[in-house]
Design an enzyme around this catalytic site. Structure first.
Site, mmCIF file in Angstrom:
data_model
loop_
_atom_site.group_PDB
_atom_site.id
_atom_site.type_symbol
_atom_site.label_atom_id
_atom_site.label_comp_id
_atom_site.label_asym_id
_atom_site.label_seq_id
_atom_site.Cartn_x
_atom_site.Cartn_y
_atom_site.Cartn_z
ATOM 1 N N HIS A 21 13.511 12.055 3.424
ATOM 2 C CA HIS A 21 12.923 13.075 3.778
ATOM 3 C C HIS A 21 12.540 14.043 2.476
ATOM 4 O O HIS A 21 11.595 14.870 2.462
ATOM 5 C CB HIS A 21 13.589 13.935 4.949
ATOM 6 C CG HIS A 21 12.384 14.699 5.414
ATOM 7 N ND1 HIS A 21 11.413 14.310 6.120
ATOM 8 C CD2 HIS A 21 12.172 16.024 5.325
ATOM 9 C CE1 HIS A 21 10.698 15.485 6.760
ATOM 10 N NE2 HIS A 21 11.054 16.398 5.904
ATOM 11 N N SER B 196 -1.329 27.117 -5.430
ATOM 12 C CA SER B 196 -1.138 28.490 -5.643
ATOM 13 C C SER B 196 -1.776 29.185 -7.235
ATOM 14 O O SER B 196 -1.601 30.128 -7.408
ATOM 15 C CB SER B 196 0.319 28.824 -5.720
ATOM 16 O OG SER B 196 0.827 28.484 -4.428
ATOM 17 N N GLU C 225 12.131 13.127 -0.073
ATOM 18 C CA GLU C 225 10.916 12.491 -1.044
ATOM 19 C C GLU C 225 9.824 12.978 -0.417
ATOM 20 O O GLU C 225 8.830 13.187 -1.316
ATOM 21 C CB GLU C 225 11.015 11.017 -0.774
ATOM 22 C CG GLU C 225 9.863 10.105 -1.200
ATOM 23 C CD GLU C 225 9.948 10.110 -2.613
ATOM 24 O OE1 GLU C 225 10.784 10.326 -3.318
ATOM 25 O OE2 GLU C 225 8.658 10.033 -3.157
ATOM 26 N N SER D 247 13.026 6.178 -13.776
ATOM 27 C CA SER D 247 11.974 6.864 -14.552
ATOM 28 C C SER D 247 11.934 8.255 -13.798
ATOM 29 O O SER D 247 11.773 9.417 -14.824
ATOM 30 C CB SER D 247 10.850 6.080 -14.452
ATOM 31 O OG SER D 247 9.580 6.829 -14.462
ATOM 32 N N SER D 248 12.284 8.517 -12.423
ATOM 33 C CA SER D 248 11.941 9.563 -11.916
ATOM 34 C C SER D 248 13.006 10.496 -12.410
ATOM 35 O O SER D 248 12.822 11.873 -12.515
ATOM 36 C CB SER D 248 12.101 9.403 -10.418
ATOM 37 O OG SER D 248 10.846 8.903 -10.121
ATOM 38 N N TYR E 236 9.031 15.926 0.549
ATOM 39 C CA TYR E 236 8.572 17.146 -0.029
ATOM 40 C C TYR E 236 8.388 17.151 -1.501
ATOM 41 O O TYR E 236 7.621 17.893 -1.961
ATOM 42 C CB TYR E 236 9.809 17.987 0.292
ATOM 43 C CG TYR E 236 9.829 18.346 1.979
ATOM 44 C CD1 TYR E 236 8.422 18.523 2.561
ATOM 45 C CD2 TYR E 236 10.873 18.674 2.833
ATOM 46 C CE1 TYR E 236 8.427 18.823 3.982
ATOM 47 C CE2 TYR E 236 10.674 18.909 4.012
ATOM 48 C CZ TYR E 236 9.539 18.948 4.463
ATOM 49 O OH TYR E 236 9.441 19.227 6.150
ATOM 50 N N THR F 227 6.983 27.161 5.788
ATOM 51 C CA THR F 227 5.598 26.357 5.582
ATOM 52 C C THR F 227 4.294 27.168 6.215
ATOM 53 O O THR F 227 3.320 27.425 5.249
ATOM 54 C CB THR F 227 5.479 24.989 6.102
ATOM 55 O OG1 THR F 227 6.810 24.450 6.158
ATOM 56 C CG2 THR F 227 4.218 24.237 5.711
ATOM 57 N N HIS G 83 15.140 12.876 12.018
ATOM 58 C CA HIS G 83 13.855 13.233 12.720
ATOM 59 C C HIS G 83 12.962 11.964 12.622
ATOM 60 O O HIS G 83 11.924 11.864 13.548
ATOM 61 C CB HIS G 83 13.057 14.326 12.662
ATOM 62 C CG HIS G 83 12.458 14.591 11.633
ATOM 63 N ND1 HIS G 83 12.387 15.814 10.958
ATOM 64 C CD2 HIS G 83 11.771 13.852 10.471
ATOM 65 C CE1 HIS G 83 11.634 15.546 9.670
ATOM 66 N NE2 HIS G 83 11.321 14.390 9.504
ATOM 67 N N HIS G 84 12.931 10.967 11.633
ATOM 68 C CA HIS G 84 12.292 9.973 11.706
ATOM 69 C C HIS G 84 12.876 8.801 12.511
ATOM 70 O O HIS G 84 12.388 7.946 12.340
ATOM 71 C CB HIS G 84 12.576 9.218 10.195
ATOM 72 C CG HIS G 84 11.875 10.247 9.248
ATOM 73 N ND1 HIS G 84 10.359 10.161 8.856
ATOM 74 C CD2 HIS G 84 12.294 11.206 8.539
ATOM 75 C CE1 HIS G 84 10.089 11.333 7.810
ATOM 76 N NE2 HIS G 84 11.299 11.989 7.762
ATOM 77 N N HIS H 115 0.800 -1.253 0.031
ATOM 78 C CA HIS H 115 0.065 0.075 0.088
ATOM 79 C C HIS H 115 0.800 1.202 -0.073
ATOM 80 O O HIS H 115 0.824 2.167 -0.794
ATOM 81 C CB HIS H 115 -0.809 0.031 1.189
ATOM 82 C CG HIS H 115 -1.708 1.305 1.469
ATOM 83 N ND1 HIS H 115 -2.442 2.037 0.656
ATOM 84 C CD2 HIS H 115 -1.338 2.072 2.535
ATOM 85 C CE1 HIS H 115 -2.848 3.119 1.180
ATOM 86 N NE2 HIS H 115 -2.292 3.183 2.369
ATOM 87 N N TRP I 195 7.087 0.184 4.078
ATOM 88 C CA TRP I 195 7.509 0.755 2.839
ATOM 89 C C TRP I 195 8.964 1.324 3.142
ATOM 90 O O TRP I 195 9.645 1.734 2.235
ATOM 91 C CB TRP I 195 6.638 1.869 2.270
ATOM 92 C CG TRP I 195 6.773 3.137 2.875
ATOM 93 C CD1 TRP I 195 6.143 3.601 4.186
ATOM 94 C CD2 TRP I 195 7.455 4.395 2.441
ATOM 95 N NE1 TRP I 195 6.438 5.055 4.335
ATOM 96 C CE2 TRP I 195 7.306 5.408 3.360
ATOM 97 C CE3 TRP I 195 8.403 4.704 1.514
ATOM 98 C CZ2 TRP I 195 7.808 6.576 3.337
ATOM 99 C CZ3 TRP I 195 8.872 5.715 1.209
ATOM 100 C CH2 TRP I 195 8.770 6.962 1.943
ATOM 101 N N ARG J 149 1.647 1.431 15.072
ATOM 102 C CA ARG J 149 1.356 1.331 13.625
ATOM 103 C C ARG J 149 1.998 -0.334 13.161
ATOM 104 O O ARG J 149 2.761 -0.928 13.988
ATOM 105 C CB ARG J 149 2.007 2.460 12.722
ATOM 106 C CG ARG J 149 3.664 2.144 13.037
ATOM 107 C CD ARG J 149 4.113 3.441 12.281
ATOM 108 N NE ARG J 149 3.928 3.385 10.891
ATOM 109 C CZ ARG J 149 4.879 4.196 10.134
ATOM 110 N NH1 ARG J 149 5.894 4.850 10.646
ATOM 111 N NH2 ARG J 149 4.979 4.009 8.723
ATOM 112 N N ASP K 12 6.390 21.546 -26.784
ATOM 113 C CA ASP K 12 6.307 20.281 -26.024
ATOM 114 C C ASP K 12 7.440 20.134 -25.045
ATOM 115 O O ASP K 12 8.024 21.241 -24.954
ATOM 116 C CB ASP K 12 6.413 19.418 -27.298
ATOM 117 C CG ASP K 12 6.134 17.894 -26.938
ATOM 118 O OD1 ASP K 12 6.478 17.442 -25.765
ATOM 119 O OD2 ASP K 12 5.327 17.270 -27.639
ATOM 120 N N LYS L 14 3.784 30.182 3.651
ATOM 121 C CA LYS L 14 2.929 29.739 2.501
ATOM 122 C C LYS L 14 1.564 29.813 2.759
ATOM 123 O O LYS L 14 0.571 30.130 1.920
ATOM 124 C CB LYS L 14 3.260 28.276 1.832
ATOM 125 C CG LYS L 14 4.767 28.174 1.548
ATOM 126 C CD LYS L 14 4.993 27.202 0.542
ATOM 127 C CE LYS L 14 4.299 27.447 -1.109
ATOM 128 N NZ LYS L 14 5.165 28.243 -1.778
#
Lengths: 377, 534
Positions: free
Chosen positions: B256, B271, B258, B172-173, B260, B331, B305-306, B79, B144, B453, B108, B334
């Protein structure tokens, strides 16, 4: 189910009505140590600041949403920048963050004060149980044991009524004295686990090859429950932590009996057991240590967890079978049970495997065989 | 003379889309590829969503009812992987493909053939990853975040397919990012300086750099796993002198930025939508750009921090606590700017605006719980509980996902030349809004009360919250099938849309007719202040 939903709805109303009073089911536990109380206060402080920020920010947003509508004839203003405003809403949040960081730093510094302990306990994670070892100066007096889930399978599979401590009960509690600084040295035997007792306000990962330090001074006697909090494989949800804090005199008496009964148990290791005794003890050991992978019927889950029924190992040489169980297979999920089980358990579980699930080798494994094998290595 | 005319005529024909299925296989057109990306991500969204519903079904009541713990772990893992790499990221790349050439006034993308390749890698990568679920021993079951050694020594055999799939997704990315950067830096219409670019273009430019910076780090991590598994190295094996914690440092140095990567383009989308429906220019364009750049920079120095519970020294904990708290500043800027844009505007509330406002509110709730998580001593109590699950779902579902849905409603008139049905769109919004909150808000409580979790079964005190959460998940899940219905109805029988489909819309894409021509701008358009945000 309908009742539960009703209960939730009334609970929500009660929650809103009561304002600040939050039940355990809704909020972090206050806990029973000075640190856990400080963490709780910190949590509530930050929470209220966040709520205040939310009220202001969403208040302005919804005021705008309701007032500045085209349907109310609002005409768009033309402003689109203001250096003063931009500076204000950069500086004010920074100041709020500093206000948050000061108490957070103070609590954290205290948590890291691991010295001056009264006793040390090694906490070792295994798939899927905990081993606790009291580390005493005098090595002969050190005592260690495993603590595994005690909730019966029938409750998990919904065949019997679930107890109040469902999934939070173990076969042997970790006992500690109150009002003493107990240092926990946390590590792991296989994958990463995490040791957490919410009421103590402490949590640390159990990492193989690393020793992490934690400490707690528990003030109130009682039974405190937690769970493994790092995904560690299929039975991650089934390795609870139960700590019993007791007055020091009571703890000392309990510890003395444990150490002396341990000495007696060591002496009985050389005794020979009958086939029936071995089968009974073996089935019990198999149920606790083997069946989560190899399954209760010995069929396993090939190819990750091989079957024991009809296997080459369980039908081949007895000593090879014993040494496989003692030493495990490195690089696989098969653990080295020599460190976890005593000679009686090892001998009986191998005997059981060789004479159950349709296996019918007929030989006998005795505790002395295990001791001889271990000495020979 | 007549020959020349004939040749011109012939050229014209060659530029239309090819016919049949091969059109999609061979296409180098940014709109076709954008469409492919968007449908692909929608398909992945439904697969990942079905897995979420399997999880929520099992968690409806305490006890094991439907699936075994081993399969439960495969569901949570897949998931997460499918939603992150298969649904959210390709959806943003799809939007970038459709919108960036139109918004910068280009015909293009800069590198059309690579564009084709970067899309067509994905169906193979995900087929391979999902196929592991049907292999002996099962698919990825280590979360994950695939922490070693659970994902190396203790992993199912299929982990090698997973590693290869991650490599493909990374390739790909990276190709997609190079293409986006090349397009933005080289193909802007004359007069469109960097500080006049639309916010979606700005956020994607920065996101693309983040992707190029961190995807190789992820590739390095999975390659080390591959070596540990097959070639007896010990990068992450303590018994061989390796370090399992190093895996987490490497993973989160990727992970991290990622997260963002999954939110910055969302900032860009919102925006565009808020100024359009407030009929007022975006407040603080310059500070918006700098805020995105600051967030991107900070994303590289907060990763641990993870990992507050792995046992870092005090100085390390303090550094990562302070740096993480700092992210709240840009943040916050924004969020305040979006509200200031709405302030004294002349607002209407069409579906994209509803999703955008819900984004601002619910993303802010996720941000506030993020501040709580940044406080290290308190994080010890939150870490790896449902509080974290609630936090990141609040920023990813009503955050990233709502922005994507908002974008689809906002630009679908441009893509298809047809207008969606407003009342169906609003119904979809309200179902999603209720569903998402009923699902994830109670998880804050179960987390604070102590529910870890990634567990397939739980103690009795968590039963009420889990039941509510599961009911919410089914409401949310099935309302996305309704979204599919709305989309198909729009494409088949929507009312024709005009070029500038929204009264307050600004930007070069709205100068083009709806649907946009196969090649956006064959001649560079004029960049006027009227179509600019700055």
């Amino acid at each position: 189910m309908k009742n539960q939903i009703l209960r939730m709805l009334t609970g929500t109303l009660a929650f809103i009505a009561s304002g600040t009073v939050l039940a355990d089911e809704w909020n972090m536990r206050v806990g029973v140590t000075d640190i856990s109380r400080q963490v709780y206060d910190l949590h509530m402080t930050i929470f209220y600041i966040c709520v205040a920020i939310g009220v202001v920010v969403f208040g302005v947003l919804f005021w705008s949403v309701f007032q500045h509508r085209k349907s109310k004839g609002a005409v768009p203003a033309t402003f689109h920048e203001s250096t003063k405003l931009e500076l204000a809403w950069t500086i004010v949040p920074t100041l709020i963050l500093i206000v948050m960081a000061i108490p957070a730093t103070q609590v954290l510094v205290q948590m890291y004060d691991t010295g001056g302990e009264d006793m040390n306990i090694e906490v070792r994670g295994y798939q899927w149980k905990w081993q606790y070892k009291y580390l005493d100066e005098d090595y002969n007096n050190s005592y260690s044991f495993f603590s595994s889930l005690a909730t019966p399978r029938s409750q998990i599979t919904n065949r019997s009524e679930k107890a109040d401590t469902y999934l939070l009960e173990v076969d042997e509690h970790l006992r500690i004295p109150i009002n003493r600084k107990v240092r926990f040295l946390v590590t792991s035997e296989d994958v990463i686990h995490a040791w957490w007792v919410p009421d103590f306000g402490i949590k640390r990962d159990a990492v193989p090859g690393m020793l992490n330090e934690l400490w707690a001074i528990v003030e109130t006697p009682g039974i405190y429950r937690g769970q493994c909090t790092e995904l560690c494989g299929q039975d991650h949800g089934f390795m609870p932590i139960v700590v019993e804090a007791m007055p020091e005199a009571e703890f000392d008496a309990w510890y003395a009996t444990k150490v002396s009964s341990e000495i007696v148990r060591q002496e009985t290791m050389s005794k020979s057991l009958t086939h029936d005794e071995l089968m009974v003890q073996g089935e019990a050991t198999y149920g606790t240590y083997c069946s989560s992978c190899h399954m209760a019927n010995g069929e396993g889950v090939p190819p990750v967890f091989p079957a024991i029924a009809g296997s080459i190992v369980a039908n081949g040489s007895r000593d090879d079978h014993l040494s496989l169980v003692i030493n495990g297979i490195s690089g696989s999920a098969m653990q080295a049970f020599g460190k976890q089980l005593d000679a009686v358990q090892l001998a009986s579980v191998v005997h059981y495997q060789r004479n159950a699930f349709g296996n019918d080798v007929g030989d006998v494994s005795q505790p002395q065989d295990v001791i001889n094998l271990s000495k020979g290595q | 003379m007549s020959e020349i005319i004939h040749a011109d005529h012939h050229d014209d024909h060659a530029h239309g889309p090819a016919k049949g299925i091969l059109r999609w296989l061979y296409t180098t057109n940014h709109k076709d590829i954008g469409t492919l990306y968007l449908w692909f991500s929608l398909a992945m969204f439904f697969i990942g969503g079905a897995m979420a519903l399997v999880i929520r079904t099992e968690l409806f009541q305490p006890g094991l009812q439907f699936i075994e713990p081993a399969f439960f772990n495969q569901m949570t893992t897949n998931h997460g992987l499918i939603m992150v790499f298969g649904a959210i990221m390709p959806a943003f790349v799809g939007l970038a493909n459709w919108l960036i050439p139109m918004q910068v006034g280009a015909p293009d993308m800069a590198l059309p053939r690579m564009n084709n390749l970067s899309f067509w890698i994905l169906p193979f990568a995900f087929s391979m990853m999902i196929s592991t679920l049907f292999m002996e021993g099962g698919g990825p079951n280590f979360g994950w975040t695939f922490y070693a050694p659970l994902s190396t020594t203790y992993a199912p055999d299929s982990v090698t397919y997973f590693i290869f799939a991650v490599h493909l997704m990374g390739a790909s990315s990276i190709m997609g990012s190079i293409n986006i950067i090349a397009t933005i830096l080289n193909m802007r219409a004359p007069g469109m300086t960097l500080m006049k670019m639309p916010m979606f273009v700005w956020t994607w430019l920065i996101t693309a750099y983040l992707l190029i910076a961190v995807m190789p780090v992820l590739a390095g991590a999975v390659t080390m796993m591959l070596f540990d598994i097959h070639f007896n190295t010990s990068f992450f094996n303590a018994a061989g002198g390796g370090d399992p914690v190093m895996f987490q440092h490497i993973f989160w140095f990727f992970g991290h930025p990622e997260v963002y990567i999954m939110i910055l383009p969302a900032f860009g989308i919102v925006s565009h939508i808020i100024p359009t429906f407030a009929r007022k220019r975006l407040f603080g364009y310059t500070s918006m750009v700098y805020a995105v750049a600051s967030i991107a920079f900070l994303s590289f120095i907060v990763w641990a921090h993870h990992m507050f519970t792995v046992g870092m020294p005090l100085a390390g904990q303090l550094f990562f606590m302070y740096s993480t708290m700092l992210i709240a500043v840009p943040t916050g800027v924004k969020v305040f700017n979006w509200i200031a844009t709405m302030w004294r505007g002349s607002m209407t509330f069409e579906t994209p605006m509803l999703f955008a406002i819900a984004f601002v509110v619910l993303f802010t709730i996720g941000g506030l719980s993020g501040i709580m998580l940044a406080i290290t001593p308190a994080d010890y109590q939150y870490h790896d509980t449902y509080f974290v699950v609630a936090h990141f779902h609040y920023v990813l579902v009503p955050g990233a996902l709502f922005s994507i849905i908002a974008a689809v409603y906002f630009w679908i008139p441009k893509w298809t030349g047809k207008m969606y049905d407003e009342s169906l769109g609003k119904l979809h919004f309200w179902l999603s809004f209720i569903g998402v909150n009923v699902t994830f808000f109670p998880q804050h409580f179960s987390g604070l009360a102590g529910m870890p979790r990634r567990i397939p079964d739980y103690a009795l005190q968590f039963a009420d919250f889990n039941m509510i959460s599961s009911i919410g998940a089914f409401i949310f899940g099935f309302s996305q099938l309704f979204f599919l219905y709305v989309l198909i109805k729009t494409i088949r029988s929507g009312k024709p849309a005009v070029g500038r489909a929204w009264e307050g819309a600004k930007g070069l894409e709205w100068v083009l007719p709806s649907p946009a021509p196969y090649h956006s701008f064959t001649y560079p358009p004029e960049v006027t202040d009227k179509e600019s945000y700055a």
